[in-house]
Write an enzyme that holds these catalytic residues in place. Structure first.
Site, PDB file in Angstrom:
ATOM      1  N   GLY A  60       0.834  -1.194   0.000  1.00 58.83           N
ATOM      2  CA  GLY A  60       0.000   0.000   0.000  1.00 58.83           C
ATOM      3  C   GLY A  60       0.862   1.234   0.000  1.00 58.83           C
ATOM      4  O   GLY A  60       2.006   1.209   0.481  1.00 58.83           O
ATOM      5  N   GLN A  65       3.060   9.995   1.128  1.00 53.96           N
ATOM      6  CA  GLN A  65       4.329   9.291   1.279  1.00 53.96           C
ATOM      7  C   GLN A  65       5.299   9.601   0.137  1.00 53.96           C
ATOM      8  O   GLN A  65       6.497   9.382   0.271  1.00 53.96           O
ATOM      9  CB  GLN A  65       4.103   7.786   1.363  1.00 53.96           C
ATOM     10  N   CYS A 108       5.568   0.137   7.429  1.00 47.52           N
ATOM     11  CA  CYS A 108       5.264   1.283   6.574  1.00 47.52           C
ATOM     12  C   CYS A 108       6.489   1.627   5.741  1.00 47.52           C
ATOM     13  O   CYS A 108       7.604   1.651   6.267  1.00 47.52           O
ATOM     14  CB  CYS A 108       4.875   2.472   7.451  1.00 47.52           C
ATOM     15  N   LEU A 109       6.271   1.888   4.459  1.00 43.88           N
ATOM     16  CA  LEU A 109       7.392   2.268   3.593  1.00 43.88           C
ATOM     17  C   LEU A 109       8.058   3.557   4.063  1.00 43.88           C
ATOM     18  O   LEU A 109       9.223   3.797   3.763  1.00 43.88           O
ATOM     19  CB  LEU A 109       6.914   2.412   2.146  1.00 43.88           C
ATOM     20  N   HIS A 150      -4.804   1.790   7.297  1.00 41.49           N
ATOM     21  CA  HIS A 150      -3.426   2.280   7.448  1.00 41.49           C
ATOM     22  C   HIS A 150      -3.153   3.389   6.433  1.00 41.49           C
ATOM     23  O   HIS A 150      -2.648   4.461   6.785  1.00 41.49           O
ATOM     24  CB  HIS A 150      -2.466   1.105   7.246  1.00 41.49           C
ATOM     25  N   GLU A 151      -3.477   3.135   5.167  1.00 40.51           N
ATOM     26  CA  GLU A 151      -3.198   4.120   4.116  1.00 40.51           C
ATOM     27  C   GLU A 151      -4.094   5.342   4.244  1.00 40.51           C
ATOM     28  O   GLU A 151      -3.652   6.468   4.022  1.00 40.51           O
ATOM     29  CB  GLU A 151      -3.333   3.490   2.727  1.00 40.51           C
ATOM     30  N   HIS A 154      -2.818   7.943   6.553  1.00 39.33           N
ATOM     31  CA  HIS A 154      -1.823   8.839   5.958  1.00 39.33           C
ATOM     32  C   HIS A 154      -2.466  10.108   5.403  1.00 39.33           C
ATOM     33  O   HIS A 154      -1.862  11.184   5.436  1.00 39.33           O
ATOM     34  CB  HIS A 154      -1.069   8.147   4.813  1.00 39.33           C
TER      35      HIS A 154
END
Length: 189
Positions: A60, A65, A108-109, A150-151, A154
């Site tokens: 994701g 991000q 998380c990236l 989660h996304e 953001h």
């Protein structure tokens, strides 16, 4: 489940097309803006985000991000299966949350190397627009529901570490990867 993405093709790339931002970067804490017009530049951004997600081996990615202040997510919970195309969610909103909660490990990236347990609702119903601008609704449970939540966090300037309840484990995991616990903004539940 919504129709699959027609723009974002599943294709592994050796390098990312967009630069990731990391914990401590202000862009990750800013609320995003709705996308008013879904045009070719939005579809191009979706494609670049998908390629970045694959290049970074994520499942994701949210627009903040990669430094873009827009309400867009890309998700692929099964990146090795070419039969399941990635999802593109534009202006996503969760309409309902299940009362059942589930604990699951998240990463998380934007916080590489940190994996910690987070409690979230087990299922959600989300409405959004696809990359053609069509309104969609989708029910999701399990991993997909977790990734959507989660996304979507953001898009509101919230990171998964803000939801981690064990401060000692959180601080230790962040320090080990060179991140400061001072960058965390705990969510009071």
């Amino acid at each position: 489940m919504s129709s699959a993405s027609t723009v974002a093709k599943k294709k592994q790339t050796p390098q990312n097309t967009l630069s990731l931002h990391y914990l401590g970067d202000r862009v990750l804490r800013q609320p995003t803006k709705r996308i008013s017009k879904i045009n070719q530049s939005v579809r191009d951004l979706a494609q670049e985000m998908v390629q970045t997600m694959y290049a970074e081996q994520g499942i994701g990615l949210a627009a903040p991000q990669v430094g873009v202040n827009k309400q867009m997510l890309v998700i692929d919970c099964d990146p090795n299966n070419t039969a399941t195309p990635p999802l593109v969610l534009i202006n996503p909103e969760i309409q309902t949350y299940s009362p059942e909660l589930a604990t699951g490990e998240e990463g998380c990236l934007s916080i590489p190397g940190v994996y910690l347990d987070v409690v979230r609702p087990e299922a959600v119903q989300v409405k959004f627009r696809d990359e053609s601008g069509r309104p969609q609704k989708m029910k999701a449970s399990g991993l997909l529901a977790r990734v959507i939540q989660h996304e979507l966090d953001h898009l509101h300037g919230v990171l998964f570490v803000d939801r981690v309840r064990n401060d000692l484990v959180l601080t230790e995991a962040l320090n080990k990867q060179g991140f400061s616990a001072k960058a965390v903004q705990p969510i009071k539940s």
